[in-house]
Design a protein around this motif. Sequence first.
Motif, PDB file in Angstrom:
ATOM      1  N   VAL A 164      31.786  32.626  33.626  1.00  0.00           N
ATOM      2  CA  VAL A 164      31.205  33.942  33.895  1.00  0.00           C
ATOM      3  C   VAL A 164      32.041  35.052  33.257  1.00  0.00           C
ATOM      4  N   GLU A 165      33.331  34.802  33.065  1.00  0.00           N
ATOM      5  CA  GLU A 165      34.233  35.827  32.575  1.00  0.00           C
ATOM      6  C   GLU A 165      34.423  35.711  31.071  1.00  0.00           C
ATOM      7  N   SER A 166      34.601  36.849  30.420  1.00  0.00           N
ATOM      8  CA  SER A 166      34.753  36.858  28.969  1.00  0.00           C
ATOM      9  C   SER A 166      36.105  36.306  28.532  1.00  0.00           C
ATOM     10  N   ARG A 167      37.102  36.377  29.404  1.00  0.00           N
ATOM     11  CA  ARG A 167      38.435  35.859  29.094  1.00  0.00           C
ATOM     12  C   ARG A 167      38.907  34.953  30.216  1.00  0.00           C
ATOM     13  N   ASP A 168      39.665  33.945  29.851  1.00  0.00           N
ATOM     14  CA  ASP A 168      40.256  33.074  30.863  1.00  0.00           C
ATOM     15  C   ASP A 168      41.292  33.851  31.671  1.00  0.00           C
ATOM     16  N   THR A 169      41.493  33.420  32.905  1.00  0.00           N
ATOM     17  CA  THR A 169      42.540  33.982  33.752  1.00  0.00           C
ATOM     18  C   THR A 169      43.794  33.129  33.584  1.00  0.00           C
ATOM     19  N   ILE A 170      44.878  33.736  33.101  1.00  0.00           N
ATOM     20  CA  ILE A 170      46.088  32.982  32.788  1.00  0.00           C
ATOM     21  C   ILE A 170      47.273  33.594  33.528  1.00  0.00           C
ATOM     22  N   GLY A 171      47.996  32.762  34.267  1.00  0.00           N
ATOM     23  CA  GLY A 171      49.174  33.205  34.994  1.00  0.00           C
ATOM     24  C   GLY A 171      48.904  33.355  36.485  1.00  0.00           C
ATOM     25  N   MET A 172      49.938  33.107  37.282  1.00  0.00           N
ATOM     26  CA  MET A 172      49.795  33.164  38.733  1.00  0.00           C
ATOM     27  C   MET A 172      49.403  34.562  39.209  1.00  0.00           C
ATOM     28  N   ASP A 173      50.015  35.600  38.643  1.00  0.00           N
ATOM     29  CA  ASP A 173      49.706  36.960  39.080  1.00  0.00           C
ATOM     30  C   ASP A 173      48.258  37.317  38.776  1.00  0.00           C
ATOM     31  N   ALA A 174      47.782  36.936  37.602  1.00  0.00           N
ATOM     32  CA  ALA A 174      46.385  37.216  37.236  1.00  0.00           C
ATOM     33  C   ALA A 174      45.427  36.460  38.151  1.00  0.00           C
ATOM     34  N   MET A 175      45.804  35.243  38.525  1.00  0.00           N
ATOM     35  CA  MET A 175      44.953  34.461  39.419  1.00  0.00           C
ATOM     36  C   MET A 175      44.905  35.098  40.804  1.00  0.00           C
ATOM     37  N   ARG A 176      46.033  35.611  41.274  1.00  0.00           N
ATOM     38  CA  ARG A 176      46.047  36.293  42.568  1.00  0.00           C
ATOM     39  C   ARG A 176      45.120  37.507  42.538  1.00  0.00           C
ATOM     40  N   ARG A 177      45.153  38.273  41.428  1.00  0.00           N
ATOM     41  CA  ARG A 177      44.286  39.454  41.331  1.00  0.00           C
ATOM     42  C   ARG A 177      42.816  39.050  41.358  1.00  0.00           C
TER      43      ARG A 177
END
Length: 237
Positions: A136-149
């Motif tokens: 669904v997202e245009s960019r992958d989510t990379i990193g623990m902080d980004a995943m938390r957000r």
Amino acid sequence: MTFVQLIECRTNRPAEMDRLLDRWVTQTKGKRAATHTVVGKDRSDASHVVEIVEFPSYEEAMRNSNRPETDQVLNEMLALCEGMPTFTDLDVVRDERVPAGTAETARRFFETIAAPGPLVPLDGLITEDYHDHDPVESRDTIGMDAMRRKLEIWRQAFDFSFVIEDQIAQGDRVCTRWLWTGVQKAPFMGVPNTGRQVTMTGTTIHRLAGGKLAESWLQYDRVGLLAQLDALDALAN
């Protein structure tokens, strides 16, 4: 490095000890960093009980030991033991197992992200460079902080829970088929708050590394979710 703690004690109150451990698991649900626990009873001496607890690292074990729930259960365990328990700390230098805890680790992930209250630290569950593939997202989510957000967006908009309907684990990967049920409590990605209870089905494939979740591939029924929120127009945005 994977870390194992060996706890040995003698007790003539095994049923009470078992209930204590059950209560501890419930109290620390979504918080414990342990990836695997085995409790055994000596066949030649029924009072001799051994618990083997595995952690992703020594540091994770120490964080777990410093939790107030751990202090409480230790004090209660001492009251059930004949004499002092012994603790042996082991760094795992060789492990020939095919990963057997993949399904449980994935299940703990879903329990953790749906738990009420502030989102607990995820460093005992996912890697620092966690990589989430979401179509669904245009960019992958990379990193623990980004995943938390990313998780906080969902947690702020819904009170939700998961029902794990099926899991298949092989090697370092586990596929989980789940049912998500949520109640909207705030706007969500431009969709006004409806207060409605909604459901969504999905499947997540996780890859593990070093006892933690390192990567995920996600498929879920976004169209069905937006339809329940009368927000299909959001697909065009």
